[in-house]
Write a protein that holds these residues in place. Structure first.
Motif, PDB file in Angstrom:
ATOM      1  N   UNK A  16       0.835  -1.205   0.000  1.00 14.00           N
ATOM      2  CA  UNK A  16       0.000   0.000   0.000  1.00 14.00           C
ATOM      3  C   UNK A  16       0.869   1.254   0.000  1.00 14.00           C
ATOM      4  N   UNK A  17       1.987   1.200   0.747  1.00 16.68           N
ATOM      5  CA  UNK A  17       2.920   2.336   0.746  1.00 16.68           C
ATOM      6  C   UNK A  17       3.474   2.544  -0.663  1.00 16.68           C
ATOM      7  N   UNK A  18       3.783   1.451  -1.354  1.00 16.18           N
ATOM      8  CA  UNK A  18       4.289   1.548  -2.722  1.00 16.18           C
ATOM      9  C   UNK A  18       3.243   2.172  -3.653  1.00 16.18           C
ATOM     10  N   UNK A  19       1.992   1.763  -3.515  1.00 18.84           N
ATOM     11  CA  UNK A  19       0.930   2.346  -4.353  1.00 18.84           C
ATOM     12  C   UNK A  19       0.759   3.833  -4.065  1.00 18.84           C
TER      13      UNK A  19
ATOM     14  N   UNK B  35      -8.205  -3.194  -3.285  1.00 14.78           N
ATOM     15  CA  UNK B  35      -6.815  -3.234  -2.836  1.00 14.78           C
ATOM     16  C   UNK B  35      -6.725  -3.225  -1.313  1.00 14.78           C
ATOM     17  N   UNK B  36      -7.462  -2.341  -0.653  1.00  9.94           N
ATOM     18  CA  UNK B  36      -7.407  -2.280   0.815  1.00  9.94           C
ATOM     19  C   UNK B  36      -8.054  -3.511   1.438  1.00  9.94           C
ATOM     20  N   UNK B  37      -9.075  -4.045   0.797  1.00  9.22           N
ATOM     21  CA  UNK B  37      -9.678  -5.283   1.308  1.00  9.22           C
ATOM     22  C   UNK B  37      -8.687  -6.447   1.196  1.00  9.22           C
ATOM     23  N   UNK B  38      -7.860  -6.442   0.161  1.00  7.87           N
ATOM     24  CA  UNK B  38      -6.857  -7.493  -0.021  1.00  7.87           C
ATOM     25  C   UNK B  38      -5.827  -7.478   1.108  1.00  7.87           C
TER      26      UNK B  38
ATOM     27  N   UNK C 172      -3.738   4.634  -8.452  1.00  8.71           N
ATOM     28  CA  UNK C 172      -2.439   4.090  -8.857  1.00  8.71           C
ATOM     29  C   UNK C 172      -2.593   2.901  -9.791  1.00  8.71           C
ATOM     30  N   UNK C 173      -3.806   2.343  -9.899  1.00  8.07           N
ATOM     31  CA  UNK C 173      -4.046   1.149 -10.715  1.00  8.07           C
ATOM     32  C   UNK C 173      -4.903   1.420 -11.943  1.00  8.07           C
TER      33      UNK C 173
END
Length: 523
Positions: free
Chosen positions: A322-325, A392-395, A376-377
């Motif tokens: 998540x930090x990378x995104x 993404x956050x649910x993942x 970001x996606x």
């Protein structure tokens, strides 16, 4: 008798002189012959040496000529190999273009069949409407006769009553038909949406597109352009294949342009090209090495940007992916506003409001920082940034409050917590502040007023409200003038008028609300 001694002396002297002359002549003759023989031998030796040297020179020249011919042959073969490769690439490109044209032709044929089918449907519908019209005419005539007999009404009064009844029925039927057509159109529209968007992007020449999709690299001199292109364009082709970015070399002095919709790729290409220019060695092998190093450096810069953002906001325990995104959003803009900077502003504002209301400010900051992480996606995956961010956050097992705030910040879902509402407000404040985006504050206010004015101009509208920074208009209608059957028609008409008369970024959601209340009092 004379003395004969002097005579004999003279004779002897003459005889001795003749003998000496003969001997000297003979000796000189032998010496001359010997000298001549030595000269001949020397001449033969010189001639032999000259022949030998000539033969050596001939052999050396023959060897050098063969070596030069071999080098020319090798060079010719290399050039022919390069030309064959280039011809193979051109053949491959032509095949790709032929395949693309074939797919487009198939798509056009499919559209033509769909249009013919729709035309047949409209013809069937037209025939059905004509049949209904005939039947209605018969019903009108029968109703007129019945009314005249039973109700004892005049023909004019019966006519007015029949017309009112038929208008109401036709209006209801037309509203229902419009609703069905709208639903079918929405189903078909999704199939064409991508093509329309691609065509619009290709034909668009707005400043925002240019600023968001190109980077300019300054060159030390114009000679560097030739080195970037390379022999027969090999360098520039290798660079474009390695980076996925288009390199535009035009008449702009001491500058080249990098063009791509993916901002991370474009920034990677900029770093790599600057390294190549600084190093001076530009060839296909070197280009691949430098691009790989630039990609690694770009990943480090992205991770560093994400970590700095998390540190500035004061959030801990965030997943490294998540930090990378978040770091990738440093190179993404929305309406001219840097997305990562927008997320940090939103997080700080949401945290301050949560603190004032005595809610968990850390959770509010976390939700606000991640509410646009799906952007970001959007260059790589299908779906809106709201859907991608929620997935993404649910993942990565984020708090359900955070996920709901992401889904609800554009009203795609119902807010289930106060923090979700705070994220909505903070998002609107960060995006709407003067100077945050390209739209000036005065233009923004005029657009909202114009939006409400357009909705209020329709008959039956009681009041309209522009919300979500002008991304949605909520229209409240009078229930006595607008019924449930025509509410869809009204929302469609308002949307079409907004499209015709108003300029706006993105899309505007039109929500028409009809409410009937019955109030009584117990005494």
């Amino acid at each position: 008798m004379m003395d004969s001694t002097p005579f004999y002396a003279v004779a002897g002297f003459l005889l001795l002189g003749a003998i000496g002359f003969s001997v000297g002549f003979f000796l000189r003759k032998r010496l001359a012959v010997r000298t001549l023989q030595e000269a001949q031998r020397e001449a033969e030796k010189v001639l032999s040496d000259a022949k030998r040297d000539g033969e050596n020179i001939r052999k050396t020249a023959s060897f050098e000529m063969k070596e030069e011919l071999y080098k020319s042959k090798v060079k010719y073969e290399e050039e022919m190999s390069a030309r064959r490769k280039e011809l193979e690439q051109m053949e491959w490109r032509l095949k790709e273009q032929e395949s693309t044209f074939s797919r487009k032709f198939d798509l056009i044929e499919k559209k033509e069949r769909e249009l013919r089918r729709m035309g047949e449907e409209f013809l069937d519908r037209d025939r059905a409407l004509k049949a209904k019209e005939t039947r209605l005419s018969q019903m009108i005539q029968e109703e007129n006769e019945k009314l005249e007999r039973v109700a004892r009404l005049s023909a004019e009064e019966a006519k007015r009553e029949l017309i009112a009844n038929l208008e109401e029925g036709a209006r209801l039927e037309a509203a229902q038909m419009l609703k069905e057509i709208k639903e079918r159109t929405q189903r078909v529209a999704e199939k064409e949406a991508k093509k329309i968007i691609v065509d619009a992007i290709q034909r668009c020449a707005a400043d925002q597109v240019v600023e968001s999709t190109v980077s300019v690299v300054v060159l030390p001199n114009d000679e560097m352009k030739g080195r970037i292109i390379g022999r027969e364009g090999r360098n520039i082709r290798s660079f474009e294949m390695a980076t996925g970015v288009n390199v535009i070399i035009d008449d702009t002095p001491e500058a080249v342009i990098l063009s791509a919709f993916d901002p991370v790729r474009r920034e990677t290409a900029r770093i790599a090209l600057e390294k190549l220019i600084s190093d001076g060695r530009i060839h296909p092998g070197r280009i691949e090495d430098v691009v790989q190093k630039a990609q690694k450096e770009m990943e480090e810069l992205i991770q560093q940007a994400g970590e700095e953002a998390v540190y500035e906001v004061g959030i801990h325990g965030l997943h490294p992916d998540l930090i990378h995104h978040l770091g990738r959003l440093k190179y993404r803009t929305s309406y001219g506003q840097n997305v990562l900077q927008h997320l940090k502003e939103t997080a700080i504002i949401a945290g301050l409001m949560a603190t004032e209301l005595h809610f968990d400010y850390k959770l509010a900051r976390r939700a606000a920082l991640l509410h646009d992480v799906g952007k970001s996606l959007t260059h790589e995956s299908e779906g809106t940034h709201v859907q991608l961010g929620a997935e993404l956050t649910r993942k990565y097992k984020e708090d359900p409050v955070v996920i709901n705030a992401i889904e609800a910040h554009h009203d795609d879902a119902e807010p289930k917590s106060v923090i979700a509402v705070l994220v909505q407000a903070a998002d609107a404040l960060s995006g709407a502040r003067p100077g945050a985006r390209r739209e000036t504050f005065e233009t923004y206010i005029r657009r909202l007023e114009k939006l409400e004015e357009l909705a209020d101009s329709f008959d039956g509208v009681q009041k309209s409200y522009a919300i979500q920074a002008g991304r949605e208009i909520r229209v409240i209608v009078e229930p006595t003038k607008v019924d449930d059957a025509t509410i869809d028609h009204l929302s469609n008409e308002i949307a079409r008028k907004i499209e015709r008369e108003l300029e706006y970024p993105g899309h505007i959601k039109v929500s028409v609300i009809r409410e009937t209340r019955s109030v009584d009092y117990a005494r």
